[in-house]
Design a protein around this motif. Sequence first.
Motif, PDB file in Angstrom:
ATOM      1  N   ARG A   1      33.506   6.188  88.758  1.00 18.02           N
ATOM      2  CA  ARG A   1      33.684   4.989  87.859  1.00 18.02           C
ATOM      3  C   ARG A   1      32.617   5.059  86.811  1.00 18.02           C
ATOM      4  O   ARG A   1      33.280   3.991  85.180  1.00 18.02           O
ATOM      5  N   ALA A   2      31.983   5.198  87.179  1.00 14.12           N
ATOM      6  CA  ALA A   2      30.419   5.255  85.604  1.00 14.12           C
ATOM      7  C   ALA A   2      30.728   6.284  84.582  1.00 14.12           C
ATOM      8  O   ALA A   2      30.721   5.591  83.629  1.00 14.12           O
TER       9      ALA A   2
ATOM     10  N   LEU B   1      34.360   1.243  98.160  1.00 14.51           N
ATOM     11  CA  LEU B   1      33.568   1.541  97.331  1.00 14.51           C
ATOM     12  C   LEU B   1      32.361   2.355  97.925  1.00 14.51           C
ATOM     13  O   LEU B   1      31.988   2.048  99.055  1.00 14.51           O
ATOM     14  N   THR B   2      32.795   4.060  97.752  1.00 16.13           N
ATOM     15  CA  THR B   2      31.222   4.362  98.547  1.00 16.13           C
ATOM     16  C   THR B   2      30.049   4.660  96.795  1.00 16.13           C
ATOM     17  O   THR B   2      30.183   4.606  96.029  1.00 16.13           O
ATOM     18  N   ALA B   3      29.585   5.577  97.088  1.00 13.31           N
ATOM     19  CA  ALA B   3      28.005   5.873  95.802  1.00 13.31           C
ATOM     20  C   ALA B   3      28.968   7.332  94.791  1.00 13.31           C
ATOM     21  O   ALA B   3      28.882   6.566  93.881  1.00 13.31           O
ATOM     22  N   TYR B   4      29.832   7.436  95.868  1.00 16.65           N
ATOM     23  CA  TYR B   4      30.844   8.537  94.680  1.00 16.65           C
ATOM     24  C   TYR B   4      32.140   7.933  93.645  1.00 16.65           C
ATOM     25  O   TYR B   4      31.820   8.449  92.553  1.00 16.65           O
ATOM     26  N   ASP B   5      32.935   6.509  94.795  1.00 19.90           N
ATOM     27  CA  ASP B   5      33.450   6.392  94.069  1.00 19.90           C
ATOM     28  C   ASP B   5      32.644   5.216  92.796  1.00 19.90           C
ATOM     29  O   ASP B   5      33.122   5.636  91.649  1.00 19.90           O
TER      30      ASP B   5
ATOM     31  N   ALA C   1      21.334  10.365  89.542  1.00 21.91           N
ATOM     32  CA  ALA C   1      20.719  10.185  88.633  1.00 21.91           C
ATOM     33  C   ALA C   1      20.144  10.739  87.070  1.00 21.91           C
ATOM     34  O   ALA C   1      19.944   9.974  86.313  1.00 21.91           O
ATOM     35  N   ALA C   2      20.628  12.096  87.195  1.00 19.73           N
ATOM     36  CA  ALA C   2      21.223  12.660  85.790  1.00 19.73           C
ATOM     37  C   ALA C   2      22.017  11.763  84.741  1.00 19.73           C
ATOM     38  O   ALA C   2      21.542  12.082  83.599  1.00 19.73           O
ATOM     39  N   LEU C   3      23.019  11.230  85.309  1.00 19.28           N
ATOM     40  CA  LEU C   3      24.020  11.039  84.920  1.00 19.28           C
ATOM     41  C   LEU C   3      23.301   9.132  83.921  1.00 19.28           C
ATOM     42  O   LEU C   3      23.339   9.114  83.175  1.00 19.28           O
TER      43      LEU C   3
ATOM     44  N   ILE D   1      26.104   2.916  88.100  1.00 20.77           N
ATOM     45  CA  ILE D   1      25.262   4.039  88.851  1.00 20.77           C
ATOM     46  C   ILE D   1      24.110   3.851  89.465  1.00 20.77           C
ATOM     47  O   ILE D   1      23.676   4.507  90.577  1.00 20.77           O
ATOM     48  N   HIS D   2      23.265   2.702  88.690  1.00 22.15           N
ATOM     49  CA  HIS D   2      21.959   1.945  90.006  1.00 22.15           C
ATOM     50  C   HIS D   2      22.553   1.580  91.376  1.00 22.15           C
ATOM     51  O   HIS D   2      22.171   1.644  91.784  1.00 22.15           O
ATOM     52  N   ARG D   3      24.060   1.205  91.358  1.00 20.66           N
ATOM     53  CA  ARG D   3      24.419   0.375  92.827  1.00 20.66           C
ATOM     54  C   ARG D   3      24.712   1.490  94.272  1.00 20.66           C
ATOM     55  O   ARG D   3      24.195   1.796  94.738  1.00 20.66           O
TER      56      ARG D   3
END
Length: 543
Positions: free
Chosen positions: A300-301, A292-296, A334-336, A320-322
């Motif tokens: 998922r979020a 998993l990366t930040a984008y993945d 951050a917006a999500l 998202i916080h991860r």
Amino acid sequence: MAYILITGSLFFGFLAGLVPPKRIGRLRYLFEDYALDTDRRELYRATDVIVVTPQVFDLLDYLIRNRERVVSKDDLINSVWNGRIVSDTALTTRLNAVRGAIGDSGEKQRFIKTLPRKGFRFVGQVQEVRDVAAPNPDDAPQSAPALPDRPSIAVLPFANMSGDPEQEYFADGMVDEITTALSRFKGLFVIARNSSFTFKGKAVDIKEVGRRLGVRYVLEGEVRKASGKVRITGRLINAATGTHIWADRFERDMTDIFALQDEFTLAVVSAIRPKLVQAEIALASRRRPEDLTAYDLFLRALQQVGPSTREGLAEGLRLIHRALELYPRFAAAAALAGACHAENVVRNYTTEPQFEREEALRLMRLALGLDDGDPDTLASAALVSALLVGGCETEIEMSDRAVHLNPNSYRAWHCKGWVLKIAGQPEEAIRSFERAMRMSPVDPETFAALTGLGFALIELHRFDEAIVAAKRAQRLNPYYPGPYRCLASAFAHLGRDAEAREAAAHMLEVDPDFTISAWIDRSQLSKTAKMLIEGFRKAGLPE
């Protein structure tokens, strides 16, 4: 947001390896909505495989290959039956099967024309496509561009199937318009026109296009103009696998060519963007957790928070916080997150409403500080601020800027609709909600736009229309309380008390802690919802 261009390569060797193998690609014939794949020996219409017998396939293949001439009965028998004795009845039966498979008949003869005492000829307009075979490794560049960490797409030149070289400008103009519209979505990586047009007029292997341009998705299609009508067929393909994600065709009367281009562009972009997001979410879901990366995590979020359930929002925020821990400058994440905290307040999912309010506003400020030029971020920030702070003058300006930056964004128009509803402008809100749903008629968030539409209609005393909108929203997401609130209020205003009480009971099942006073306190939405609240009271909802 499948068709026939699942590409591959054929290799033909020569005796004793004395001559290097010649690289020859798969041959396909395209005519109207049909495609004959000579390698797979399959006939397609749009996304569907048409089941035909081997002899029917061979007859069609032979007629198309020899379309420049009239072929006799003997030609067909020698080719398809290897010269065996075949009765006229059997041949006629097979020819009728061919015609039936491609929507033709002996009366219409759109594709296969019978010439008495001479034979038959395929008269449909055909585009012959031979995919480029897998390249020799010695000819390939040392490295291909790395795939971006977001959905990446190239729009290839559309084939002009009109038989008129002067119509090339129309096909090219369509591609220009679609490329420009897609490039306005900052969440997409779109290859520039000049690179995509290096493939114009060439038979291509979609996998090779994806590798050379460094994209995961390719959009291709054909344009046909004839008899005052225009038909455009488009296909969205996963370039890594060759599988088709979306395909459709659009046909309109030719009137204003530029208005027509705008209409087709809107239809294509609104169809494929949700498909791209869904495909990316599915891809992220298949990856191992350690990959998993930040984008993945962000993808998922998105999947979790879409239905707006208590559990989904909680899991979405965790993911998202991860993502933000891995990449603190991730503006969209951050917006999500800010939007999720605001949802918790509005939906009464939290025991700490003040904390959630502060977090929502903090994260939206962070997102705007990181990227105040992203239309979706601007739209989300405007809505959260309107819901939790009110005032709305600044929020309307932000919404206007969002739709100006990307007039094709469903989210920008959707959020603007809510901002205008909160600002007490229901007529303008309705126009924005309708524009949003026109942008993306199959968007996963449509239930929320329909709810906003229903709320605005109630304030305008258009109760029957509000019921129609709310019922559509309820069918799309039966766990979302908004449609039931709309139904309870609208039915009550119409004096349909039994239906109002039934809708109120369903709403309390979804939101058992609902009270009118708590709903009023939760957000600024209530400040311009006089008729909605009056309907709540008539429906007998608890104070």
